[in-house]
Design a protein around this motif. Structure first.
Motif, short mmCIF file in Angstrom:
data_model
loop_
_atom_site.label_atom_id
_atom_site.label_comp_id
_atom_site.label_asym_id
_atom_site.label_seq_id
_atom_site.Cartn_x
_atom_site.Cartn_y
_atom_site.Cartn_z
N VAL A 69 0.86 -1.19 0.00
CA VAL A 69 0.00 0.00 0.00
C VAL A 69 0.89 1.25 0.00
O VAL A 69 1.80 1.35 0.83
N VAL A 70 0.64 2.15 -0.92
CA VAL A 70 1.34 3.44 -0.95
C VAL A 70 0.30 4.53 -1.14
O VAL A 70 -0.49 4.50 -2.10
N SER A 71 0.28 5.49 -0.21
CA SER A 71 -0.59 6.66 -0.34
C SER A 71 0.29 7.89 -0.29
O SER A 71 1.00 8.11 0.69
N THR A 72 0.26 8.69 -1.34
CA THR A 72 1.15 9.85 -1.42
C THR A 72 0.38 11.12 -1.80
O THR A 72 -0.48 11.11 -2.68
N GLU A 123 -3.35 13.13 -13.19
CA GLU A 123 -4.17 12.00 -13.59
C GLU A 123 -3.78 10.78 -12.76
O GLU A 123 -2.61 10.43 -12.65
N MET A 124 -4.77 10.13 -12.13
CA MET A 124 -4.48 9.09 -11.15
C MET A 124 -3.80 7.87 -11.77
O MET A 124 -2.93 7.25 -11.14
N ASN A 125 -4.14 7.51 -12.98
CA ASN A 125 -3.47 6.36 -13.61
C ASN A 125 -1.99 6.64 -13.80
O ASN A 125 -1.15 5.74 -13.64
N LYS A 126 -1.65 7.89 -14.15
CA LYS A 126 -0.24 8.25 -14.31
C LYS A 126 0.48 8.16 -12.97
O LYS A 126 1.59 7.61 -12.89
N LEU A 127 -0.15 8.69 -11.91
CA LEU A 127 0.47 8.61 -10.58
C LEU A 127 0.73 7.17 -10.19
O LEU A 127 1.82 6.83 -9.71
N ARG A 128 -0.25 6.31 -10.41
CA ARG A 128 -0.09 4.91 -10.02
C ARG A 128 1.00 4.22 -10.82
O ARG A 128 1.78 3.43 -10.28
N PRO A 140 -5.40 4.41 -2.89
CA PRO A 140 -6.67 3.69 -3.11
C PRO A 140 -7.90 4.57 -3.00
O PRO A 140 -8.94 4.24 -3.57
N THR A 141 -7.83 5.71 -2.28
CA THR A 141 -8.99 6.60 -2.22
C THR A 141 -9.04 7.54 -3.41
O THR A 141 -10.03 8.24 -3.61
N GLY A 142 -7.95 7.59 -4.19
CA GLY A 142 -7.88 8.52 -5.31
C GLY A 142 -7.16 9.80 -4.92
O GLY A 142 -6.01 9.76 -4.47
N ARG A 143 -7.80 10.92 -5.02
CA ARG A 143 -7.22 12.24 -4.81
C ARG A 143 -6.62 12.38 -3.40
O ARG A 143 -7.26 12.05 -2.40
N PHE A 144 -5.40 12.91 -3.32
CA PHE A 144 -4.73 13.19 -2.05
C PHE A 144 -3.94 14.48 -2.24
O PHE A 144 -2.71 14.47 -2.32
N VAL A 145 -4.64 15.60 -2.33
CA VAL A 145 -4.02 16.91 -2.51
C VAL A 145 -3.83 17.61 -1.17
O VAL A 145 -2.77 18.16 -0.88
N ILE A 146 -4.87 17.62 -0.35
CA ILE A 146 -4.80 18.21 0.98
C ILE A 146 -4.07 17.25 1.90
O ILE A 146 -4.49 16.10 2.08
N GLY A 147 -2.97 17.69 2.48
CA GLY A 147 -2.18 16.81 3.33
C GLY A 147 -1.47 17.59 4.42
O GLY A 147 -1.78 18.75 4.68
#
Length: 381
Positions: A191-194, A201-206, A233-240
């Motif tokens: 599992v990687v969440s970044t 684009e999420m496919n590019k990130l993955r 896995p949740t998709g968007r992770f901009v706010i961190g």
């Protein structure tokens, strides 16, 4: 018998790790100027602000606000709209001196008061500390936490070196290893969440994370067609960072140690000087456990030390080799008592813990790094 075990790690931009890193940076700054500084420093991170609190007694003068801002800058936090900005965030400082009641026990141990020993320094608190080692990796660390840390560290590297230039500092990793008996056989799940910049684009990130992080780190012989990957896995992770979640020093103690593979005494490390046995005795317990395994006395070893505040020597020493011993555990305990000085001063002197080394411990685990004094291997007779 097959079983799964999972450990997690976080990047240096995770809100809790931001706080750990600020606290250890403050500790190092005091030790650089006064090696006898007493520091118990905690940091809180939340939306647009950093709060530093705790007790510090030292002859040194340190600009804490400057350290906070420089640390945030080093991590890469410069955007108040997505996480926090080192230039504009509010910094609140509320520091007092160490309690005279605590200092009385640390400065003058019970043994010294009673004329039993010349050892003048007592433990800075009561508590139990654990150290662990096993032969699953070259570093004698459990494989799941070892791999999770490597993923987190690589995630930071590709961000800072611009290999994946749209990443932001916050991130988490997790690795599940499948064991056959007590032997790690394969990696079951990754599992990687970044955190990332907007409009990616999420496919590019993955694809980028799989290629530049996972494939660069995880050993191919442990990967098979059934290994599962969950990348954001949740998709968007901009706010961190502190905008997405508050942070606090000492809230990642399992990440800091053995990933849950071994027990933990409950005390955190970061922001504490070495008179606090929560930190120093845990480092020493790891050193002893590692050398028990490295010297062939066991394939797996867990050590517990216990202390009473104001008392120099440990109250008890417990050893568990989980049936992997080559000499009786009673003999191992005797060797520990004979060879190692487990008083606070003995530990500090042996591991040179009064030096400003603590920023190097904060991220990606306090154990398993070859450059640290408690990771060296010695010969035990």
């Amino acid at each position: 018998m097959r079983k799964l075990f999972t450990s997690e790690s976080v990047t240096e931009g995770h809100p809790d790790k931001v706080c750990d890193y600020i606290s250890d940076s403050i500790l190092d700054s005091y030790l650089e100027k006064d090696k006898n500084s007493r520091v118990a420093c905690e940091t809180v991170a939340s939306k647009g602000e950093i709060i530093v609190t705790g007790e510090i007694t030292s002859n040194a003068e340190v600009d804490i606000e400057k350290i906070v801002r420089n640390t945030l800058k080093e991590i890469g936090y410069d955007n108040e709209n997505t996480d926090i900005d080192y230039r504009t965030c509010n910094v609140h400082i509320n520091i007092s001196k160490q309690s005279s009641d605590i200092a009385m026990g640390v400065d003058n141990s019970l043994e010294s008061k009673n004329g039993i020993s010349k050892q003048t320094e007592g433990a800075g608190d009561q508590g139990i500390m654990f150290g662990f080692a096993c032969d699953e990796t070259e570093e004698l660390m459990p494989l799941p936490i070892y791999l999770a840390h490597k993923l987190s560290k690589r995630l930071t590297t590709v961000r800072k070196e611009g290999i994946i230039d749209y990443l932001r500092p916050d991130g988490k990793t997790q690795v599940t290893v499948e064991y056959k008996g007590n032997v790690p056989e394969r990696i079951d799940t990754v599992v990687v969440s970044t955190q990332h910049k907007d409009n990616i684009e999420m496919n590019k990130l993955r694809e980028d994370i799989k290629r530049e992080v996972i494939d660069k780190v995880l050993p191919s012989n442990l990967i098979d067609d059934n290994t599962k990957y969950f990348i954001n896995p949740t998709g968007r992770f901009v706010i961190g960072g502190p905008l997405g979640d508050s942070g606090l020093t000492g809230r990642k103690i399992i990440v800091d140690t053995y990933g849950g593979y071994s027990r933990h005494g409950g005390g955190a490390f970061s922001g504490k000087d070495s008179t606090k046995v929560d930190r120093s005795a845990s480092y020493m317990a790891r050193f002893i456990a590692k050398n028990i395994v490295a010297n062939g006395f066991a394939k797996k070893c867990e050590i517990q030390l216990s202390y009473a505040i104001g008392v120099a020597k440990p109250i008890s020493i417990f050893v568990d080799t989980f049936g992997t011993y080559t000499i009786p555990e009673e003999e191992i305990v005797k060797k520990i008592y004979k060879i190692f000085d487990l008083t606070p001063r003995g530990i500090i002197d042996y591991l040179e813990l009064d030096k400003p080394i603590y920023k190097s411990t904060t991220n990606y685990g306090h154990f398993g790094k070859k450059e640290l004094a408690w990771e060296k291997v010695i010969s035990i007779k």
